[in-house]
Write a protein that holds these residues in place. Sequence first.
Motif, PDB file in Angstrom:
ATOM      1  N   ILE A 103       0.853  -1.193   0.000  1.00 49.01           N
ATOM      2  CA  ILE A 103       0.000   0.000   0.000  1.00 49.01           C
ATOM      3  C   ILE A 103       0.885   1.239   0.000  1.00 49.01           C
ATOM      4  O   ILE A 103       1.610   1.506   0.969  1.00 49.01           O
ATOM      5  N   GLY A 104       0.830   1.978  -1.101  1.00 40.11           N
ATOM      6  CA  GLY A 104       1.568   3.234  -1.209  1.00 40.11           C
ATOM      7  C   GLY A 104       0.695   4.408  -0.806  1.00 40.11           C
ATOM      8  O   GLY A 104      -0.334   4.245  -0.138  1.00 40.11           O
ATOM      9  N   GLU A 105       1.115   5.580  -1.258  1.00 41.60           N
ATOM     10  CA  GLU A 105       0.501   6.821  -0.808  1.00 41.60           C
ATOM     11  C   GLU A 105      -0.611   7.279  -1.757  1.00 41.60           C
ATOM     12  O   GLU A 105      -1.782   7.252  -1.424  1.00 41.60           O
ATOM     13  N   ALA A 106      -0.182   7.688  -2.928  1.00 45.78           N
ATOM     14  CA  ALA A 106      -1.100   8.220  -3.936  1.00 45.78           C
ATOM     15  C   ALA A 106      -0.388   8.146  -5.279  1.00 45.78           C
ATOM     16  O   ALA A 106       0.845   8.138  -5.315  1.00 45.78           O
ATOM     17  N   PRO A 107      -1.140   8.111  -6.367  1.00 49.64           N
ATOM     18  CA  PRO A 107      -0.491   8.032  -7.678  1.00 49.64           C
ATOM     19  C   PRO A 107       0.318   9.292  -7.986  1.00 49.64           C
ATOM     20  O   PRO A 107      -0.066  10.396  -7.587  1.00 49.64           O
ATOM     21  N   GLY A 108       1.429   9.121  -8.695  1.00 53.53           N
ATOM     22  CA  GLY A 108       2.151  10.250  -9.273  1.00 53.53           C
ATOM     23  C   GLY A 108       1.668  10.460 -10.699  1.00 53.53           C
ATOM     24  O   GLY A 108       0.653   9.889 -11.110  1.00 53.53           O
ATOM     25  N   LYS A 109       2.403  11.267 -11.454  1.00 54.87           N
ATOM     26  CA  LYS A 109       1.955  11.618 -12.806  1.00 54.87           C
ATOM     27  C   LYS A 109       1.905  10.394 -13.735  1.00 54.87           C
ATOM     28  O   LYS A 109       0.919  10.182 -14.441  1.00 54.87           O
ATOM     29  N   ASN A 110       2.979   9.591 -13.727  1.00 58.32           N
ATOM     30  CA  ASN A 110       3.002   8.402 -14.604  1.00 58.32           C
ATOM     31  C   ASN A 110       1.836   7.474 -14.297  1.00 58.32           C
ATOM     32  O   ASN A 110       1.216   6.912 -15.200  1.00 58.32           O
ATOM     33  N   GLU A 111       1.575   7.321 -13.007  1.00 58.19           N
ATOM     34  CA  GLU A 111       0.512   6.414 -12.585  1.00 58.19           C
ATOM     35  C   GLU A 111      -0.854   6.948 -13.034  1.00 58.19           C
ATOM     36  O   GLU A 111      -1.692   6.192 -13.534  1.00 58.19           O
ATOM     37  N   ALA A 112      -1.046   8.269 -12.859  1.00 57.72           N
ATOM     38  CA  ALA A 112      -2.344   8.858 -13.241  1.00 57.72           C
ATOM     39  C   ALA A 112      -2.535   8.836 -14.758  1.00 57.72           C
ATOM     40  O   ALA A 112      -3.652   8.789 -15.255  1.00 57.72           O
ATOM     41  N   ARG A 119      -1.980   2.781 -13.650  1.00 60.50           N
ATOM     42  CA  ARG A 119      -1.271   1.657 -13.012  1.00 60.50           C
ATOM     43  C   ARG A 119      -0.412   2.152 -11.856  1.00 60.50           C
ATOM     44  O   ARG A 119       0.294   3.158 -11.993  1.00 60.50           O
ATOM     45  N   PRO A 120      -0.445   1.448 -10.715  1.00 56.50           N
ATOM     46  CA  PRO A 120       0.341   1.902  -9.562  1.00 56.50           C
ATOM     47  C   PRO A 120       1.840   1.682  -9.773  1.00 56.50           C
ATOM     48  O   PRO A 120       2.242   0.736 -10.449  1.00 56.50           O
ATOM     49  N   PHE A 121       2.623   2.552  -9.210  1.00 59.02           N
ATOM     50  CA  PHE A 121       4.089   2.386  -9.178  1.00 59.02           C
ATOM     51  C   PHE A 121       4.659   1.995 -10.550  1.00 59.02           C
ATOM     52  O   PHE A 121       5.276   0.938 -10.698  1.00 59.02           O
ATOM     53  N   CYS A 122       4.423   2.861 -11.548  1.00 61.35           N
ATOM     54  CA  CYS A 122       4.981   2.582 -12.877  1.00 61.35           C
ATOM     55  C   CYS A 122       5.988   3.650 -13.289  1.00 61.35           C
ATOM     56  O   CYS A 122       6.483   3.645 -14.412  1.00 61.35           O
ATOM     57  N   ALA A 163       9.303   6.384 -11.526  1.00 59.81           N
ATOM     58  CA  ALA A 163      10.620   6.228 -10.892  1.00 59.81           C
ATOM     59  C   ALA A 163      10.533   5.383  -9.610  1.00 59.81           C
ATOM     60  O   ALA A 163      11.355   4.494  -9.379  1.00 59.81           O
ATOM     61  N   SER A 164       9.525   5.651  -8.763  1.00 55.63           N
ATOM     62  CA  SER A 164       9.369   4.851  -7.534  1.00 55.63           C
ATOM     63  C   SER A 164       9.078   3.393  -7.883  1.00 55.63           C
ATOM     64  O   SER A 164       9.503   2.483  -7.180  1.00 55.63           O
ATOM     65  N   GLY A 165       8.325   3.206  -8.951  1.00 56.96           N
ATOM     66  CA  GLY A 165       7.975   1.851  -9.385  1.00 56.96           C
ATOM     67  C   GLY A 165       9.200   1.065  -9.816  1.00 56.96           C
ATOM     68  O   GLY A 165       9.283  -0.150  -9.571  1.00 56.96           O
ATOM     69  N   THR A 215      -1.390  -1.305  -4.368  1.00 57.80           N
ATOM     70  CA  THR A 215      -2.389  -0.234  -4.437  1.00 57.80           C
ATOM     71  C   THR A 215      -1.891   0.966  -3.620  1.00 57.80           C
ATOM     72  O   THR A 215      -0.742   0.994  -3.179  1.00 57.80           O
ATOM     73  N   ASN A 216      -2.724   1.962  -3.478  1.00 53.13           N
ATOM     74  CA  ASN A 216      -2.418   3.166  -2.697  1.00 53.13           C
ATOM     75  C   ASN A 216      -3.599   3.476  -1.788  1.00 53.13           C
ATOM     76  O   ASN A 216      -4.701   2.977  -2.016  1.00 53.13           O
ATOM     77  N   ILE A 217      -3.376   4.369  -0.808  1.00 52.85           N
ATOM     78  CA  ILE A 217      -4.538   4.796  -0.010  1.00 52.85           C
ATOM     79  C   ILE A 217      -5.398   5.713  -0.866  1.00 52.85           C
ATOM     80  O   ILE A 217      -6.579   5.482  -1.050  1.00 52.85           O
ATOM     81  N   PHE A 259       9.956   1.839   4.201  1.00 54.68           N
ATOM     82  CA  PHE A 259      10.110   3.198   3.689  1.00 54.68           C
ATOM     83  C   PHE A 259       9.530   3.261   2.281  1.00 54.68           C
ATOM     84  O   PHE A 259       9.484   2.262   1.560  1.00 54.68           O
ATOM     85  N   HIS A 260       9.113   4.449   1.881  1.00 54.52           N
ATOM     86  CA  HIS A 260       8.627   4.615   0.516  1.00 54.52           C
ATOM     87  C   HIS A 260       9.806   4.455  -0.445  1.00 54.52           C
ATOM     88  O   HIS A 260      10.888   4.989  -0.179  1.00 54.52           O
ATOM     89  N   PRO A 261       9.633   3.704  -1.551  1.00 53.72           N
ATOM     90  CA  PRO A 261      10.755   3.511  -2.485  1.00 53.72           C
ATOM     91  C   PRO A 261      11.382   4.824  -2.944  1.00 53.72           C
ATOM     92  O   PRO A 261      12.579   4.863  -3.257  1.00 53.72           O
TER      93      PRO A 261
END
Length: 199
Positions: A48-57, A61-64, A66-68, A88-90, A172-174
Amino acid sequence: MSDKTEQLRQIRDEIIALTESPLYDYRTENGYFPVIGQGDHDAAIMFIGEAPGKNEAQTGRPFCGASGRVLDEMLAAVGLQREAVYITNIVKDRPPDNRDPQKAEIALYAPFLDRQINIIQPRVIATLGRFSMDFVLERFNAPQAGQKISALHGQAIAATADYGDVWIVPLFHPAVTLYNASQKQTLLDDFAALKRFAE
Ligand code: URA
């Protein structure tokens, strides 16, 4: 279609139509997608991550991004298949400018996460970053709730879910490794601990 897939699709449809979200207009104005989750519906481990970033939105798809890439590297390092876990994310919509999710946003999306947990019924919940750690520890009434991630990362915290026993493993968050390379070994060690609990 399996019952689980049907229930997860129902969640997806409700989130797509979530006009009351403060992030809904930002989503539609930018042609973004909500990010519901991805992976095995019978996974033993749920991330469970935080929230989508730009790539994800942009992809849904989650974590796709840099963090992914960091997450993929960690999974590979401990011999876990991305397809065998659920990610997934919260918060399911991207907050503007990658800002932290707000309390009201977490509260709005949390019931969807609760449902996802009860549908997938993971044996291990691995939280990525302090927002999901705080949320999950509180949700499961863990006495460690409120403690810092620097104290709890890599530990397995026993808890009871509606469907049975579960381990909560705060990580920790990636993204921390992107601006603090020395954290990479810590994250690797914690992923190795996580794998042992899922076996
Ligand atoms: N960071 C997150 O917390 N979640 C994602 O899906 C991507 C980046």
